[in-house]
Design an enzyme around this catalytic site. Structure first.
Site, short mmCIF file in Angstrom:
data_model
loop_
_atom_site.label_atom_id
_atom_site.label_comp_id
_atom_site.label_asym_id
_atom_site.label_seq_id
_atom_site.Cartn_x
_atom_site.Cartn_y
_atom_site.Cartn_z
N HIS A 60 -12.81 -29.13 7.82
CA HIS A 60 -11.77 -30.07 8.51
C HIS A 60 -12.11 -31.59 8.07
O HIS A 60 -13.14 -32.09 7.96
CB HIS A 60 -12.68 -29.99 9.91
CG HIS A 60 -11.60 -30.80 10.87
ND1 HIS A 60 -12.01 -30.79 12.52
CD2 HIS A 60 -10.67 -31.44 10.98
CE1 HIS A 60 -10.98 -31.63 12.93
NE2 HIS A 60 -10.18 -32.04 12.05
N LEU A 61 -10.76 -31.87 7.81
CA LEU A 61 -10.85 -33.12 7.13
C LEU A 61 -11.68 -34.28 7.23
O LEU A 61 -11.74 -34.87 8.55
CB LEU A 61 -9.40 -33.80 6.86
CG LEU A 61 -9.12 -35.04 6.05
CD1 LEU A 61 -9.64 -34.62 4.59
CD2 LEU A 61 -7.70 -35.44 6.01
N HIS A 62 -12.47 -34.66 6.46
CA HIS A 62 -13.59 -35.78 6.77
C HIS A 62 -13.93 -36.33 5.79
O HIS A 62 -14.08 -35.92 4.68
CB HIS A 62 -14.73 -35.17 7.73
CG HIS A 62 -15.44 -33.96 7.24
ND1 HIS A 62 -15.31 -32.95 6.85
CD2 HIS A 62 -16.74 -34.40 6.69
CE1 HIS A 62 -16.37 -32.24 6.12
NE2 HIS A 62 -17.31 -33.11 5.89
N PHE A 63 -14.20 -37.69 5.70
CA PHE A 63 -14.86 -38.57 4.74
C PHE A 63 -16.50 -38.82 5.37
O PHE A 63 -16.71 -38.59 6.47
CB PHE A 63 -14.31 -39.94 4.61
CG PHE A 63 -13.13 -39.69 3.93
CD1 PHE A 63 -11.74 -39.39 4.71
CD2 PHE A 63 -13.04 -39.91 2.53
CE1 PHE A 63 -10.60 -39.32 3.99
CE2 PHE A 63 -11.58 -39.58 1.89
CZ PHE A 63 -10.32 -39.55 2.59
#
Lengths: 404, 399
Positions: A241-244
């Site tokens: 799940h898109l994350h930085f």
């Protein structure tokens, strides 16, 4: 052929369970105060709205905003304050500041940390590692399943070109906000996750908009110790799940720090009517501050006639060792002894130098240890960090002061 | 009682080499030396000058507390101020009414100052100097004499005075006259003791000068005799270099945090402050050197709730963060409610290295600064401090 590895995934949320443990969710809300439709309506979170100005062009002057103090330090304060709050509420799996850490001696300054709590002794999960792009899977853990208490604030661009902060703002479900959440297995203090447009459930892949958001966050934090990172799938991202990720790691002082210390010292000398010279060398890495009293001695008639006859006025270049002589005789007879004789008249007495040093240290509110200076590590840090050791190089008639 | 006397003997003998008492008694001044580390804070030395003025014998005084010389008309407020100075380990110069053995009261200028151990900055003794104040007739020569004395006693002060400083020769003449003047005063009124003692006595510069000189002389002797035992003392709390003050990198990083906070070191005796932010100094009115090296308790005062102070101690002991609301006092003694948050701070070793105390002036009206609640702002200071301390102590040469 699919390439797979087995590893124990890092737990980044207290609600992260592996698939086997998921179980059946009760239909009418999970009761966990998460970010899905069951719990989200009516939920409120702080909202930090950043200004979407091209930061790099305005880097030279901090004249972006009328109120200089507030925005620059603000995101920083918000993040650290919220993080410490969650610390004290016991939301982290362990206290990362209780984990011993050190810089490994050597050339590069590697850091080692003993962190026994991060690793879970659980059954390893299988990960497919030969596909960097994989579709989002609702059934697997994702960040909409975290508890709201793990989310620190919403991070959105501001509408009207000004930084705004709302301590409690509703969450716009139609226009999913980006949020900053804690990583419950932190690698360092302040370890957070930046999740762009969280409700859109984007898979772990970078796009222009998301990357820009991440950069805005780094710029907005305005803290040289703030570090941002990204792991793709196959490069040990845990959750698709898109994350930085981001955290704080202080690594010595900056050029600005060195500059401030030196200029504050100069201001102190000025205010106390003590004449001085400054020499900057080594691309700004070494700064020498020389208080002097030659002119005063000259005015009081305390300088020997021979020295006066050479008509050398010891300013910064002379004190640094560059003697420009006016008479052929002096040039021909130039010797180290002669040079030192001049410089000896320039420098303050031992006692007076100690007094002046005390004066300066009191004014800049720190005590620079004569012997140690700064730690070897900081000296080794190359271009980025600056050494403070040589601010300490206030001269007496110390031979080392004259460059070879 | 014997062990108490034993302790009293040791108080001197362990610190100063032999003959120190004789050397001290060569000074004409009246002074006492007390030991705050012995229960009851007793007198461990009384000079011959002191015994003469007060009319006691040595044995009647050694081991007793200084309050034995106070009496019914001694100003309680002054006594409290002295006690506070003892607690805060600070010097004080104050006029005080004391009583001799025969019960007669007299005014004196009491100058007390701490004697510090040079190696760890602890207070070893308190030195008390007593300069009797002769009765002076009102608005007379004495006040004028006082002013001139003000002028010339040392060059620096003279510059601040009304008249520009004269040359040295003139100064010393005047001082001589001064000396003669006051001698005349005391001779001329032998029975002035009967004069209204309720009136606080004005001290002139002469008394202050005498007190300062006596202090300086006694400290000289003590310093000299402590050199020989290797356990040096000094009149100023010496700069806690090395272990006390913070390294420059940390100092500078902390300097970026623009809020009121202090760092205290629990590993040093009495947990002194080793860092104080500029905002803290502005809030409390103190200068940095007045604060560094001292325990924060100097912020508390008469009406501070001791229960709150105890609570703080408990949280510190158990290394837990806490928030309390405590009544504190600025340097000018104006009180303010301090919403104080204290948290342990660990360094790279993982162990608690400091405690950070973040102060918020609760009476201040601008609470919601940029929308961050005061509590959040406090926590952000804690976070920033934790990052700085942990990171900057990672270097190989840190302890």
């Amino acid at each position: 052929m699919m390439l797979r590895i087995k590893r124990v995934p890092t737990v980044v949320s207290n609600y992260q369970k592996d698939e086997a443990e998921e179980g059946v969710r009760p239909a009418g809300g999970c009761g966990r105060n998460c970010l899905r439709n069951c719990c989200l309506p009516g939920a409120k979170l702080p909202l930090y709205a950043f200004k979407m100005v091209n930061k790099f062009s305005s880097d030279k002057g901090l004249v972006d905003c009328e109120d200089k103090e507030a925005p620059v330090a603000f995101l920083d304060s918000l993040l650290l304050g919220e993080w410490e709050d969650r610390m004290q509420r016991g939301l982290f799996r362990y206290d990362v500041t209780a984990c011993e850490t050190k810089v490994i001696p050597g050339e590069y300054g590697f850091i080692a940390q003993l962190n026994e709590g991060r690793h879970l002794k659980k059954r390893p999960t299988e990960f497919q590692v030969d596909k960097v792009l994989q579709p989002f899977d609702e059934n697997k853990f994702n960040f909409t399943k975290v508890g709201q208490e793990e989310v620190l604030f919403q991070f959105e661009p501001s509408n009207d070109n000004e930084v705004q902060f709302l301590p409690s703002a509703p969450i716009d479900v139609e226009n999913s906000p980006s949020v900053v959440a804690i990583n419950v297995s932190p690698i360092e203090y302040g370890h957070v996750l930046l999740i762009p447009r969280i409700l859109e459930c984007l898979p772990q892949r970078i796009d222009r908009e998301s990357f820009l958001l991440a950069l805005y966050m780094a710029a907005e934090a305005g803290n040289p110790y703030f570090r941002l990172g990204y792991n793709s799938l196959g490069a040990f991202a845990t959750i698709n799940h898109l994350h930085f990720q981001a955290y704080y790691l202080a690594c010595g002082n900056t050029l600005e720090d060195l500059s401030n210390v030196v200029s504050d010292s100069c201001i102190c000398l000025q205010d106390n009517n003590i004449p001085y010279n400054v020499l900057v060398s080594d691309s700004g890495r070494r700064i020498f501050l020389f208080p002097q009293c030659y002119a005063e001695k000259q005015a009081l008639g305390e300088v020997s006639p021979e020295l006066l006859d050479t008509q050398v006025n010891p300013a910064v270049w002379e004190i640094s060792g560059h003697m420009v002589l006016k008479r052929k005789k002096d040039y021909e007879e130039a010797s180290e002894g002669n040079a030192w004789r001049l410089l000896a008249e320039v420098s303050l007495s031992e006692e007076r130098l100690e007094e002046v040093k005390d004066l300066i240290f009191e004014a800049i509110a720190c005590h620079i240890d004569d012997n140690k200076g700064v730690t070897p590590t900081l000296l080794e840090d190359s271009d980025v960090t600056q050494s403070l050791e040589d601010v300490d190089a206030l001269t007496g008639s110390h031979p080392a002061m004259v460059p070879a | 009682m014997e062990s108490q006397l034993g302790l009293i003997e040791q108080s001197f003998d362990l610190r100063y080499s032999g003959w120190v008492r004789e050397a001290l008694n060569e000074l004409p001044d009246s002074f006492t030396i007390t030991d705050p580390c012995i229960s009851g804070h007793p007198i461990v030395f009384a000079s011959n000058g002191f015994l003469k003025i007060f009319g006691y014998s040595k044995d009647e005084v050694i081991g007793r507390n200084g309050r034995m010389f106070q009496g019914p008309k001694t100003n309680r407020r002054s006594v409290m101020e002295i006690r506070e100075a003892v607690r805060e380990e600070k010097a004080i110069q104050i006029s005080l009414l004391n009583y001799r053995k025969d019960g007669t009261p007299f005014w004196m200028l009491f100058h007390m100052c701490p004697v510090f151990s040079k190696e760890d900055g602890r207070v070893i003794h308190f030195l008390g100097v007593q300069v009797p104040i002769p009765r002076r007739p009102k608005r007379s020569v004495s006040t004028v004499v006082g002013n001139i004395g003000n002028l010339c006693e040392n060059g620096a002060r003279a510059r601040e005075g009304m008249f520009r400083c004269c040359r040295r020769e003139v100064c010393s003449d005047t001082v001589l006259e001064l000396g003669r003047g006051s001698a005349l005063d005391s001779v001329s009124s032998p029975d002035d003791r009967e004069i209204d003692i309720n009136e606080p006595c004005e001290t002139s510069e002469l008394e202050k000068q005498k007190a300062n000189a006596a202090v300086s002389n006694v400290l000289s002797v003590l310093t000299h005799y402590s050199e020989l035992t290797g356990k040096l003392v000094c009149g100023k709390r010496c700069c806690l270099s090395g272990t006390g003050l913070l390294g420059s990198s940390l100092n500078i990083s902390l300097g970026r945090i623009k809020q009121s906070f202090v760092l205290s070191d629990p590993r040093l005796p009495d947990m002194p402050i080793v860092y104080a932010s500029d905002t803290f100094l502005e809030l409390t009115g103190y200068a940095r050197h007045e604060v560094l090296g001292h325990n924060c308790r100097f912020l508390s005062g008469l009406d501070t709730d001791p229960a709150t102070q105890f609570q703080i101690k408990e949280y510190i002991r158990t290394e837990q963060p806490c928030t309390v609301r405590i009544l504190n006092y600025r340097k000018d003694r104006t009180p303010f409610w301090n919403l104080l948050h204290i948290s342990p701070v660990r360094n790279a070793s993982g162990k608690v290295a400091y405690f950070v105390g973040v102060q918020i002036d609760d009476s201040c009206k601008n609470q919601e600064e940029h929308g961050l609640s005061p509590q959040r702002r406090q926590l952000s200071v804690v976070g920033a401090v934790k990052v700085a301390v942990r990171s900057l102590s990672m270097g190989a040469s840190s302890s």
